[in-house]
Design a protein around this motif. Structure first.
Motif, PDB file in Angstrom:
ATOM      1  N   ALA A  11      -7.706  -3.291   1.998  1.00  0.00           N
ATOM      2  CA  ALA A  11      -8.649  -4.272   2.543  1.00  0.00           C
ATOM      3  C   ALA A  11      -8.004  -5.645   2.685  1.00  0.00           C
ATOM      4  N   SER A  12      -7.120  -5.982   1.764  1.00  0.00           N
ATOM      5  CA  SER A  12      -6.438  -7.275   1.811  1.00  0.00           C
ATOM      6  C   SER A  12      -5.470  -7.366   2.981  1.00  0.00           C
ATOM      7  N   GLY A  13      -4.767  -6.265   3.243  1.00  0.00           N
ATOM      8  CA  GLY A  13      -3.737  -6.292   4.279  1.00  0.00           C
ATOM      9  C   GLY A  13      -2.466  -6.980   3.815  1.00  0.00           C
ATOM     10  N   LYS A  14      -2.430  -7.382   2.551  1.00  0.00           N
ATOM     11  CA  LYS A  14      -1.262  -8.036   1.962  1.00  0.00           C
ATOM     12  C   LYS A  14      -0.879  -7.309   0.675  1.00  0.00           C
ATOM     13  N   TYR A  62       2.704  17.346  -0.723  1.00  0.00           N
ATOM     14  CA  TYR A  62       3.852  16.489  -0.371  1.00  0.00           C
ATOM     15  C   TYR A  62       3.839  15.209  -1.211  1.00  0.00           C
ATOM     16  N   TYR A  63       2.664  14.574  -1.283  1.00  0.00           N
ATOM     17  CA  TYR A  63       2.572  13.326  -2.045  1.00  0.00           C
ATOM     18  C   TYR A  63       2.665  13.567  -3.547  1.00  0.00           C
ATOM     19  N   MET A  64       2.236  14.738  -4.013  1.00  0.00           N
ATOM     20  CA  MET A  64       2.386  15.043  -5.427  1.00  0.00           C
ATOM     21  C   MET A  64       3.856  15.164  -5.812  1.00  0.00           C
ATOM     22  N   ILE A  65       4.673  15.711  -4.929  1.00  0.00           N
ATOM     23  CA  ILE A  65       6.120  15.786  -5.186  1.00  0.00           C
ATOM     24  C   ILE A  65       6.700  14.377  -5.283  1.00  0.00           C
ATOM     25  N   ILE A  66       6.271  13.509  -4.350  1.00  0.00           N
ATOM     26  CA  ILE A  66       6.706  12.114  -4.390  1.00  0.00           C
ATOM     27  C   ILE A  66       6.231  11.445  -5.672  1.00  0.00           C
ATOM     28  N   PHE A  67       4.954  11.711  -6.027  1.00  0.00           N
ATOM     29  CA  PHE A  67       4.386  11.112  -7.242  1.00  0.00           C
ATOM     30  C   PHE A  67       5.179  11.510  -8.483  1.00  0.00           C
ATOM     31  N   TYR A  85       0.846  -1.201   0.000  1.00  0.00           N
ATOM     32  CA  TYR A  85       0.000   0.000   0.000  1.00  0.00           C
ATOM     33  C   TYR A  85       0.881   1.251   0.000  1.00  0.00           C
ATOM     34  N   LYS A  86       1.955   1.228   0.781  1.00  0.00           N
ATOM     35  CA  LYS A  86       2.850   2.389   0.884  1.00  0.00           C
ATOM     36  C   LYS A  86       3.495   2.712  -0.472  1.00  0.00           C
ATOM     37  N   LYS A  87       3.951   1.699  -1.176  1.00  0.00           N
ATOM     38  CA  LYS A  87       4.567   1.903  -2.488  1.00  0.00           C
ATOM     39  C   LYS A  87       3.525   2.387  -3.496  1.00  0.00           C
ATOM     40  N   PHE A  88       2.326   1.821  -3.421  1.00  0.00           N
ATOM     41  CA  PHE A  88       1.278   2.147  -4.385  1.00  0.00           C
ATOM     42  C   PHE A  88       0.756   3.568  -4.197  1.00  0.00           C
ATOM     43  N   LEU A  89       0.886   4.135  -3.002  1.00  0.00           N
ATOM     44  CA  LEU A  89       0.514   5.528  -2.775  1.00  0.00           C
ATOM     45  C   LEU A  89       1.357   6.483  -3.614  1.00  0.00           C
ATOM     46  N   LEU A 145      -7.581   4.620  -7.100  1.00  0.00           N
ATOM     47  CA  LEU A 145      -8.177   4.600  -5.766  1.00  0.00           C
ATOM     48  C   LEU A 145      -8.850   3.264  -5.469  1.00  0.00           C
ATOM     49  N   LEU A 146      -9.446   2.654  -6.466  1.00  0.00           N
ATOM     50  CA  LEU A 146     -10.055   1.340  -6.260  1.00  0.00           C
ATOM     51  C   LEU A 146      -9.010   0.313  -5.855  1.00  0.00           C
ATOM     52  N   TRP A 147      -7.876   0.317  -6.537  1.00  0.00           N
ATOM     53  CA  TRP A 147      -6.831  -0.655  -6.202  1.00  0.00           C
ATOM     54  C   TRP A 147      -6.165  -0.342  -4.866  1.00  0.00           C
ATOM     55  N   LEU A 148      -6.069   0.935  -4.525  1.00  0.00           N
ATOM     56  CA  LEU A 148      -5.582   1.288  -3.185  1.00  0.00           C
ATOM     57  C   LEU A 148      -6.507   0.705  -2.118  1.00  0.00           C
ATOM     58  N   ARG A 149      -7.809   0.831  -2.329  1.00  0.00           N
ATOM     59  CA  ARG A 149      -8.782   0.285  -1.380  1.00  0.00           C
ATOM     60  C   ARG A 149      -8.673  -1.240  -1.287  1.00  0.00           C
TER      61      ARG A 149
END
Length: 260
Positions: free
Chosen positions: A187-190, A237-242, A143-147, A179-183
Motif C-alpha cells: 500500500a505504501s509503494g515504498k 516455488y516460493y516455499m523453496i525460496i523461503f 515488497y519483493k524481498k519481504f515475499l 501478510l499484514l506487513w506485506l499489505r
C-alpha cells in the motif's frame, strides 16, 4: 505541539503470567500520547481481571472481549478497527518494549517520511531472562524481498495509518502478521525502513511456530497459497525460496550480543 497518537494493538489469550509486565512496558514509554487496545480472546485464566486493575488507573487502556476464541488475526483486526491513532503498532501479550521505543520510532518515521517502520530486537526466554541474542533488522525491505521471508518482528512494526489507512490481516491462525506487513508495504509503494537499534524484547516460547520445523513449512505455505492466493506451483516455488532465505540468509541476522 501535540505528539501523534499511537494505537497499540495487543491480542491476549490466557496471558496472566506475562500481561502485567507487557502493559507496564507501554505505561513506561517516553512517548506519552498512546492508547493500548487489549483484545481478550476468551481467556480462561485471570487475564481480564489483571487488565481491569490497570484500566482503573489508566483511561488510555481499553479492553475488548471475544465471546469465543477467534484467533490472533481476528483479535488484532478488531483492535485495528477500533484504533484512533495516527500510527498503529503491535505488541503481543508476552513481549516487552524498551521505554524509548515509541519516541525513537515516531521521530524516525517523521524524519524519513517513512510509512512502515521496524527495528532490531532482542530475545528472552519464557522467564524473561536474556538469551543474549539480537535479531538485527535489515536496513530496508522492498515488497519483493519481504515475499521471501518475514523480516519484520511484529513487536517492532509500526505503520502510518494517516497515510495508509487501516491495514488489517487475513484470517489465518498463524503468520497473519507477515501478510499484514506485506499489505502495508504494498500500500505504501515504498520500502519499509528500519531502526538498527534494538527497541524490544521478544519472548521465545516452546510452542512457537519457529520451534517446530514441520509447522514452519505448513504455515508459511499457507501464507503463499491462502493468504496471497498463489497457485500450488507458485506457492511451492516460493516455499523453496523461503526455506533458502530462512536457513541460509535470515539466520545471519541473529547476532550474539557479547560479540557486538
Amino acid at each position: 505541539m501535540l505528539k501523534p497518537l499511537v494505537s497499540i494493538i495487543t491480542p491476549m489469550f490466557d496471558s496472566e503470567a506475562f500481561i502485567s509486565e507487557t502493559i507496564n512496558s507501554v505505561i513506561n514509554q517516553t512517548h506519552l500520547n498512546w492508547e493500548l487496545l487489549l483484545i481478550d480472546d476468551n481467556s480462561r485464566d485471570n487475564t481480564v481481571a489483571i487488565v481491569n486493575e490497570f484500566i482503573t488507573q489508566n483511561p488510555n487502556i481499553k479492553l475488548f472481549k471475544n465471546e469465543t476464541n477467534l484467533g490472533a488475526a481476528i483479535s488484532r483486526n478488531k483492535g485495528i478497527l477500533e484504533a484512533k491513532g495516527d500510527y498503529i503498532a503491535f505488541l503481543d501479550a508476552d513481549d516487552l518494549w524498551k521505554p524509548e521505543k515509541l519516541q525513537i520510532q515516531i521521530e524516525f518515521m517523521q524524519a524519513e517520511s517513512c510509512d512502515v517502520c521496524f527495528s532490531s530486537y532482542e530475545q528472552m526466554n519464557e522467564s524473561g531472562e536474556p538469551l543474549n541474542k539480537l535479531i538485527k533488522a535489515l536496513p530496508e525491505l522492498t515488497y519483493k524481498k519481504f515475499l521471501k521471508s518475514n523480516y519484520i518482528g511484529n513487536l517492532t512494526g509500526m505503520y502510518n495509518a494517516n497515510v495508509l489507512g487501516k491495514i488489517i490481516a487475513p484470517d489465518l491462525r498463524k503468520r497473519q502478521d507477515w501478510l499484514l506487513w506485506l499489505r502495508a508495504i504494498k500500500a505504501s509503494g515504498k520500502p519499509a525502513k528500519s531502526i538498527q537499534e534494538s527497541l524490544a524484547y521478544y519472548r521465545v516460547r516452546k510452542d512457537s511456530v519457529s520451534s517446530n520445523k514441520l509447522n514452519l513449512i505448513k504455515y508459511n505455505y499457507l501464507v503463499y497459497k491462502k493468504g496471497l492466493g498463489f497457485s500450488n506451483l507458485k506457492s511451492i516455488y516460493y516455499m523453496i525460496i523461503f526455506l533458502n532465505e530462512h536457513f541460509f540468509v535470515k539466520s545471519k541476522q541473529v547476532v550474539s550480543i557479547n560479540k557486538i
